[in-house]
Design a protein around this motif. Structure first.
Motif, short mmCIF file in Angstrom:
data_model
loop_
_atom_site.label_atom_id
_atom_site.label_comp_id
_atom_site.label_asym_id
_atom_site.label_seq_id
_atom_site.Cartn_x
_atom_site.Cartn_y
_atom_site.Cartn_z
N ASN A 122 -21.51 8.96 11.25
CA ASN A 122 -20.28 8.86 12.03
C ASN A 122 -19.70 7.46 11.86
OD1 ASN A 122 -19.82 11.34 13.99
ND2 ASN A 122 -22.03 11.02 13.83
N ALA A 123 -18.42 7.39 11.50
CA ALA A 123 -17.76 6.11 11.25
C ALA A 123 -16.67 5.86 12.29
CB ALA A 123 -17.15 6.10 9.85
N PHE A 124 -16.64 4.63 12.81
CA PHE A 124 -15.63 4.21 13.78
C PHE A 124 -14.92 2.99 13.20
CE2 PHE A 124 -19.32 6.05 15.80
CZ PHE A 124 -18.78 7.00 16.66
N ASP A 125 -13.58 3.06 13.09
CA ASP A 125 -12.85 2.01 12.38
C ASP A 125 -11.60 1.59 13.12
OD1 ASP A 125 -14.45 2.03 9.78
OD2 ASP A 125 -13.80 4.12 9.89
N LEU A 126 -11.20 0.33 12.89
CA LEU A 126 -9.95 -0.21 13.37
C LEU A 126 -9.31 -0.96 12.21
CD1 LEU A 126 -8.11 -0.62 15.89
CD2 LEU A 126 -9.28 -2.81 16.23
N SER A 127 -8.09 -0.57 11.84
CA SER A 127 -7.48 -1.15 10.65
C SER A 127 -5.99 -1.41 10.85
CB SER A 127 -7.66 -0.22 9.44
OG SER A 127 -7.03 1.03 9.67
N GLY A 128 -5.47 -2.36 10.09
CA GLY A 128 -4.04 -2.62 10.05
C GLY A 128 -3.42 -1.94 8.84
N GLU A 129 -2.20 -1.43 9.01
CA GLU A 129 -1.51 -0.71 7.94
C GLU A 129 -0.18 -1.38 7.61
OE1 GLU A 129 -3.14 3.78 9.06
OE2 GLU A 129 -0.99 3.34 9.04
N PHE A 130 0.18 -1.34 6.34
CA PHE A 130 1.48 -1.85 5.89
C PHE A 130 2.16 -0.80 5.02
CE2 PHE A 130 4.06 -3.91 2.57
CZ PHE A 130 5.04 -4.49 3.37
N ASN A 131 3.33 -0.32 5.45
CA ASN A 131 4.14 0.62 4.67
C ASN A 131 5.03 -0.15 3.70
OD1 ASN A 131 3.15 2.84 6.19
ND2 ASN A 131 4.70 2.47 7.75
N PHE A 132 5.14 0.33 2.48
CA PHE A 132 5.99 -0.33 1.50
C PHE A 132 7.46 -0.01 1.69
CE2 PHE A 132 1.86 -0.47 -0.62
CZ PHE A 132 1.83 -1.79 -1.04
N PHE A 133 7.76 1.02 2.49
CA PHE A 133 9.14 1.38 2.81
C PHE A 133 9.26 1.57 4.32
CE2 PHE A 133 8.34 2.94 -1.47
CZ PHE A 133 9.40 2.40 -2.17
N ASP A 134 10.49 1.46 4.83
CA ASP A 134 10.73 1.72 6.25
C ASP A 134 10.58 3.22 6.50
OD1 ASP A 134 11.29 -0.92 7.02
OD2 ASP A 134 13.32 -0.76 6.24
N LEU A 135 9.53 3.59 7.21
CA LEU A 135 9.23 5.00 7.44
C LEU A 135 10.01 5.49 8.65
CD1 LEU A 135 7.52 7.32 6.32
CD2 LEU A 135 5.75 6.71 7.96
N GLU A 136 11.28 5.81 8.43
CA GLU A 136 12.14 6.37 9.47
C GLU A 136 13.38 6.95 8.79
OE1 GLU A 136 13.26 3.27 12.13
OE2 GLU A 136 13.95 1.91 10.57
N ASP A 137 13.95 7.93 9.43
CA ASP A 137 15.10 8.64 8.87
C ASP A 137 16.38 8.04 9.43
OD1 ASP A 137 16.66 10.41 7.51
OD2 ASP A 137 16.36 12.07 8.91
N LYS A 138 16.84 6.92 8.84
CA LYS A 138 18.03 6.23 9.29
C LYS A 138 18.99 6.07 8.12
CE LYS A 138 16.20 5.51 13.37
NZ LYS A 138 16.65 6.25 14.55
N ALA A 139 20.12 6.79 8.16
CA ALA A 139 21.06 6.76 7.04
C ALA A 139 21.66 5.39 6.82
CB ALA A 139 22.16 7.80 7.28
N TYR A 140 21.77 4.58 7.90
CA TYR A 140 22.40 3.28 7.77
C TYR A 140 21.45 2.21 7.26
CZ TYR A 140 20.09 2.63 12.27
OH TYR A 140 19.15 2.57 13.28
N LYS A 141 20.15 2.54 7.09
CA LYS A 141 19.19 1.55 6.58
C LYS A 141 18.88 1.86 5.13
CE LYS A 141 16.04 -0.20 9.10
NZ LYS A 141 14.85 -0.47 9.94
N PRO A 142 19.19 0.97 4.18
CA PRO A 142 19.06 1.28 2.75
C PRO A 142 17.64 1.53 2.28
CG PRO A 142 19.55 -1.06 3.09
CD PRO A 142 19.72 -0.38 4.42
N PHE A 143 16.63 0.99 2.95
CA PHE A 143 15.25 1.16 2.50
C PHE A 143 14.44 2.08 3.41
CE2 PHE A 143 16.54 -2.98 0.76
CZ PHE A 143 16.30 -2.75 -0.59
N SER A 144 15.12 2.85 4.22
CA SER A 144 14.41 3.80 5.09
C SER A 144 14.36 5.16 4.43
CB SER A 144 15.10 3.89 6.45
OG SER A 144 16.38 4.49 6.33
N GLN A 145 13.25 5.84 4.59
CA GLN A 145 13.09 7.17 4.02
C GLN A 145 11.97 7.91 4.74
OE1 GLN A 145 12.53 5.98 -0.04
NE2 GLN A 145 10.34 5.74 0.18
N LYS A 146 11.82 9.19 4.41
CA LYS A 146 10.88 10.04 5.12
C LYS A 146 9.47 10.00 4.54
CE LYS A 146 14.20 13.36 6.97
NZ LYS A 146 14.57 14.79 7.10
N TYR A 147 9.22 9.14 3.58
CA TYR A 147 7.87 9.00 3.05
C TYR A 147 7.66 7.55 2.62
CZ TYR A 147 9.95 8.94 -1.60
OH TYR A 147 10.70 8.61 -2.70
#
Length: 223
Positions: A98-123
Motif C-alpha cells: 500500500n502506497a501513500f503519497d503527496l505530490s506537487g503537479e505542474f500542467n504545461f497548459f492552462d487546464l480550463e475551457d476559456k475562449a479568451y485565454k490563448p493557452f487554455s485548453q481541455k487537456y
C-alpha cells in the motif's frame, strides 16, 4: 422609456450576468478512483513491465490555479515473482503493498475551457514529484518505509465536472525489502552504497475524478 422596457432590460441584464457567472465558475478540488497495472524493479526483476499486477486507489487533488496543484493519493497493489540466488536456490514471493503519497503537479497548459485565454485548453500534459511511504510485509512483520514519487501524465476535461487522467508513477522505496523475504534483501551487498539499488515500484494508471468545492471568480480581476 416606459416601465415595461426597463423591466425587460433589467431581466436581460440578470440573464447575462447569470450566464457569465456560470461560465466563470471554478472548482478548487477533485476526487476520484484510479485503476491500473504496476510492476517493480529490484533484486528479483530488472525488466520493465515484467510481472505486472492490478492496482487500484483513490486520489484527491487541490488546485491552486489552472497549472499548479497538489495531490494526495493511496494505491494498493502487490509484487510477486521468483528469483535465483547466488547459490542457485530459487525463491518466490507474493507481497501486498500500500502506497501513500503527496505530490506537487505542474500542467504545461492552462487546464480550463476559456475562449479568451490563448493557452487554455481541455487537456494538458503534466509532471509531478513528491514524497510518500509504503506499507508492506517483511518476514511476517509490517514495515512502513519512506519513498520518493515522480512521474508524468496527461489530463483531459471530459465534462463540466468530470476529468480523466493518465499517469506513469514511479516510487523509489528507501529500502530493499519490498519482496518481503530476507534472501532478497541486499542480495548483492549494495545497500547503502547506491540509492538506485533500492526497490522501485512503477505504475501505469487511469483515474476518473469529479470536481468539488465550487468557487466563483472575482470578476473584477478581468477588467
Amino acid at each position: 422609456m416606459n416601465f415595461k422596457v426597463i423591466r425587460y432590460l433589467l431581466f436581460a441584464i440578470f440573464v447575462v450576468a447569470t450566464l457569465n457567472g456560470n461560465a466563470q465558475e471554478r472548482y478548487r478540488a477533485e476526487i476520484g478512483p484510479s485503476v491500473g497495472s504496476s510492476f517493480y524493479i529490484g533484486d528479483a526483476n530488472t525488466k520493465l513491465f515484467a510481472n505486472q499486477n492490478f492496482t487500484y486507489g483513490l486520489q484527491y487533488r487541490h488546485k491552486f490555479n489552472s497549472r499548479l496543484a497538489i495531490t494526495g493519493e493511496w494505491n494498493s497493489t502487490k509484487v510477486n515473482g521468483d528469483a535465483t540466488l547466488l547459490n542457485n536456490t530459487v525463491v518466490g514471493f507474493n507481497n501486498p503493498v500500500n502506497a501513500f503519497d503527496l505530490s506537487g503537479e505542474f500542467n504545461f497548459f492552462d487546464l480550463e475551457d476559456k475562449a479568451y485565454k490563448p493557452f487554455s485548453q481541455k487537456y494538458s500534459t503534466f509532471v509531478f514529484a513528491g514524497v510518500g511511504s509504503m506499507l508492506y510485509d517483511y518476514e511476517m512483520q509490517s514495515q512502513f518505509k519512506f519513498s520518493y514519487l515522480f512521474g508524468v501524465g496527461v489530463k483531459f476535461m471530459i465534462g463540466e465536472r468530470l476529468n480523466l487522467n493518465l499517469r506513469w508513477s514511479n516510487r523509489l522505496l528507501l529500502s530493499d525489502q519490498i519482496e518481503g523475504i530476507r534472501p532478497l534483501n541486499n542480495t548483492y551487498d549494495l545497500n547503502g552504497s547506491n540509492l538506485l539499488n533500492n526497490d522501485l515500484l512503477s505504475t501505469l494508471s487511469v483515474g476518473l475524478t469529479i470536481n468539488i468545492f465550487k468557487e466563483r471568480c472575482n470578476c473584477n480581476t478581468f477588467w
